[in-house]
Design an enzyme around this catalytic site. Structure first.
Site, short mmCIF file in Angstrom:
data_model
loop_
_atom_site.label_atom_id
_atom_site.label_comp_id
_atom_site.label_asym_id
_atom_site.label_seq_id
_atom_site.Cartn_x
_atom_site.Cartn_y
_atom_site.Cartn_z
N THR A 171 1.73 -4.71 4.14
CA THR A 171 1.55 -5.16 5.53
C THR A 171 0.95 -6.57 5.63
O THR A 171 1.15 -7.25 6.63
CB THR A 171 0.63 -4.19 6.30
OG1 THR A 171 -0.62 -4.10 5.62
CG2 THR A 171 1.25 -2.81 6.42
N ASP A 172 0.20 -6.99 4.58
CA ASP A 172 -0.55 -8.25 4.70
C ASP A 172 0.35 -9.44 5.04
O ASP A 172 -0.02 -10.28 5.85
CB ASP A 172 -1.31 -8.54 3.40
CG ASP A 172 -2.49 -7.60 3.20
OD1 ASP A 172 -2.85 -6.89 4.17
OD2 ASP A 172 -3.05 -7.56 2.10
N ASP A 177 1.59 -6.43 -4.57
CA ASP A 177 0.76 -6.41 -3.38
C ASP A 177 1.24 -7.61 -2.58
O ASP A 177 1.38 -8.70 -3.13
CB ASP A 177 -0.71 -6.60 -3.80
CG ASP A 177 -1.67 -6.50 -2.62
OD1 ASP A 177 -1.45 -7.22 -1.62
OD2 ASP A 177 -2.63 -5.73 -2.69
N SER A 178 1.49 -7.43 -1.29
CA SER A 178 2.16 -8.52 -0.56
C SER A 178 1.27 -9.74 -0.38
O SER A 178 1.74 -10.79 0.04
CB SER A 178 2.70 -8.04 0.78
OG SER A 178 1.70 -8.01 1.76
N SER A 179 -0.02 -9.63 -0.71
CA SER A 179 -0.85 -10.84 -0.67
C SER A 179 -0.47 -11.78 -1.83
O SER A 179 -0.90 -12.93 -1.87
CB SER A 179 -2.34 -10.50 -0.70
OG SER A 179 -2.62 -9.65 -1.77
N THR A 212 0.82 -1.22 0.00
CA THR A 212 0.00 0.00 0.00
C THR A 212 0.84 1.26 0.00
O THR A 212 0.52 2.26 -0.65
CB THR A 212 -0.92 0.01 1.26
OG1 THR A 212 -1.82 -1.06 1.15
CG2 THR A 212 -1.69 1.30 1.38
N GLN A 230 -4.31 -21.09 18.52
CA GLN A 230 -5.01 -20.00 17.83
C GLN A 230 -4.87 -18.69 18.61
O GLN A 230 -5.14 -17.62 18.07
CB GLN A 230 -6.49 -20.34 17.68
CG GLN A 230 -6.73 -21.49 16.73
CD GLN A 230 -8.17 -21.97 16.75
OE1 GLN A 230 -9.10 -21.18 16.83
NE2 GLN A 230 -8.35 -23.26 16.67
N ARG A 234 -3.74 -25.91 14.53
CA ARG A 234 -4.04 -24.68 15.28
C ARG A 234 -5.07 -25.02 16.35
O ARG A 234 -6.28 -25.09 16.08
CB ARG A 234 -4.54 -23.59 14.35
CG ARG A 234 -3.56 -23.30 13.22
CD ARG A 234 -3.85 -21.99 12.55
NE ARG A 234 -3.45 -20.88 13.39
CZ ARG A 234 -3.72 -19.62 13.14
NH1 ARG A 234 -4.43 -19.29 12.07
NH2 ARG A 234 -3.31 -18.66 13.94
N1 ASP Z 1 -2.60 -5.41 0.37
C1 ASP Z 1 -1.53 -4.55 0.83
C2 ASP Z 1 -0.25 -5.37 0.82
O1 ASP Z 1 -0.04 -6.14 1.72
C3 ASP Z 1 -1.84 -4.02 2.18
C4 ASP Z 1 -0.79 -3.12 2.77
O2 ASP Z 1 0.28 -2.91 2.29
O3 ASP Z 1 -1.09 -2.55 3.83
O4 ASP Z 1 0.53 -5.25 -0.09
#
Ligand code: ASP
Length: 335
Positions: free
Chosen positions: A87-88, A55-57, A12, A271, A239
């Site tokens: 962040t993901d 995108d880190s996803s 992001t 969990q 888990r």
């Molecule tokens: N979907 C974004 C990612 O992980 C979310 C982020 O960066 O906050 O690349």
């Protein structure tokens, strides 16, 4: 002047809306342009960008390997690195890097943001600037103060393999429930020296990993009799509830026996994000004692998963895996 690499992987922090109105990564120059504060830092910045910011996803182990190789190539040229990452899956990447590198003597500070860099009220600028300041911190002999993979977010520096993403909308997106923060930034930077990771190993990089890891999350109503024990699981992360608890059911025990029969190593990971797995506490969990099972103790789920992949990649025997998994490789688990 300290020389710090700025490695841009996507996320992001460096996104803007594309023609479909969706957030997508922009190129590095556009990101850097939006942070004039970078020019004011008394740091020489070495910009590096991966071939395709993501995108880190979309993160996959092959990108961890690419990233580690890029970092390794920079290691002699810079005093530390700041890694911009979505962040993901930032916590997973932090774990992977923390296990791939041994004997780190320089900081790898990961950061990102909840709002893109050009947006009013963005958290990106503070996160990047403070990440640089931590990456450039040196003692009187010129040695880096931080010598590990850490995540900087919203005024806190956390050990990377102890952190997890806790919020998708608050600026305070990461938490490290089982290990105190390494440092914080307020009017000045404050470092908890006693908590920092120091390694006696000599520096090395090993990017091998094997993702043949399965995950099963227990929940009330889970039909164990219909649950397949996949033969391609070399490790299964179970888990469990609370302090590592599970039901006392015949179907559950039979499922565990099927998994064990395949030669799959079973790991008990809770969990709960805070606290540790304490096997044998409750009578209801006796099924867990009927099979050979490892205990993830107070590792995060991310850490237990990535550590399993890394140890599998090293081609350990089952017995060696059982010896090595509980040990702290880079500060990810309490003794
Ligand atoms: N979907 C974004 C990612 O992980 C979310 C982020 O960066 O906050 O690349």
């Amino acid at each position: 002047m300290r020389k710090i690499a700025l490695i841009y992987t996507g996320g992001t922090i460096g996104m803007r809306q594309n023609k479909h109105g969706k957030l997508a990564p922009m190129d590095f120059e556009s990101v850097a342009e939006k942070i004039p504060a970078l020019k004011l830092l008394p740091i020489e910045i070495v910009p590096v960008t991966l071939d395709r910011p993501i995108d880190s996803s979309e993160m996959v182990p092959a990108v961890w390997q690419e990233l580690a190789t890029v970092i390794d190539g920079l290691m002699d040229r810079v005093d530390g690195m700041v890694l911009l990452h979505g962040t993901d899956t930032m916590a997973y990447t932090a774990c992977a890097l923390s296990f791939m590198f041994k004997g780190l003597r320089k900081p790898i500070i990961m950061t990102g943001s909840q709002l893109p860099v050009g947006v009013l009220r963005t958290d990106a600028v503070e996160n990047i600037v403070s990440a640089f300041e931590f990456a450039a911190l040196a003692d009187e002999k010129g040695n880096a103060v931080i010598q590990e993979v850490a995540i900087y977010f919203e005024y806190e520096l956390l050990r990377g393999n102890r952190a997890y993403k806790r919020s998708s909308n608050e600026f305070n997106a990461f938490s490290s429930p089982n290990y105190p923060k390494l440092a914080s930034s307020g009017v000045s930077l404050s470092v908890n020296d006693d908590l920092l990771w120091r390694s006696n190993d000599s520096y090395s990089l090993d990017t091998r990993l094997d993702n043949a890891v399965g995950v099963v999350t227990l929940y009330p109503g889970l039909d164990f009799s219909g649950l397949p024990a996949l033969t391609n699981w070399k490790v299964l992360l179970l888990r469990t509830f609370g302090a590592g608890n599970a039901p006392k059911s015949v179907a559950f025990l039979e499922f565990l026996k099927r998994v064990e029969k395949n030669g799959t190593i079973i790991v008990n990971t809770s969990q709960c994000v805070s606290g540790a797995v304490l096997p044998g506490l409750y009578d209801s969990s006796s099924a867990l004692e009927e099979v050979k099972m490892l205990n993830a103790k107070d590792m995060t789920f991310e850490s237990a998963l990535v550590k399993s992949m890394i140890l599998l990649g090293q081609g350990l025997s089952e017995a060696e895996f059982h010896i090595k998994f509980p040990l702290s490789l880079s500060g990810e688990v309490s003794n």
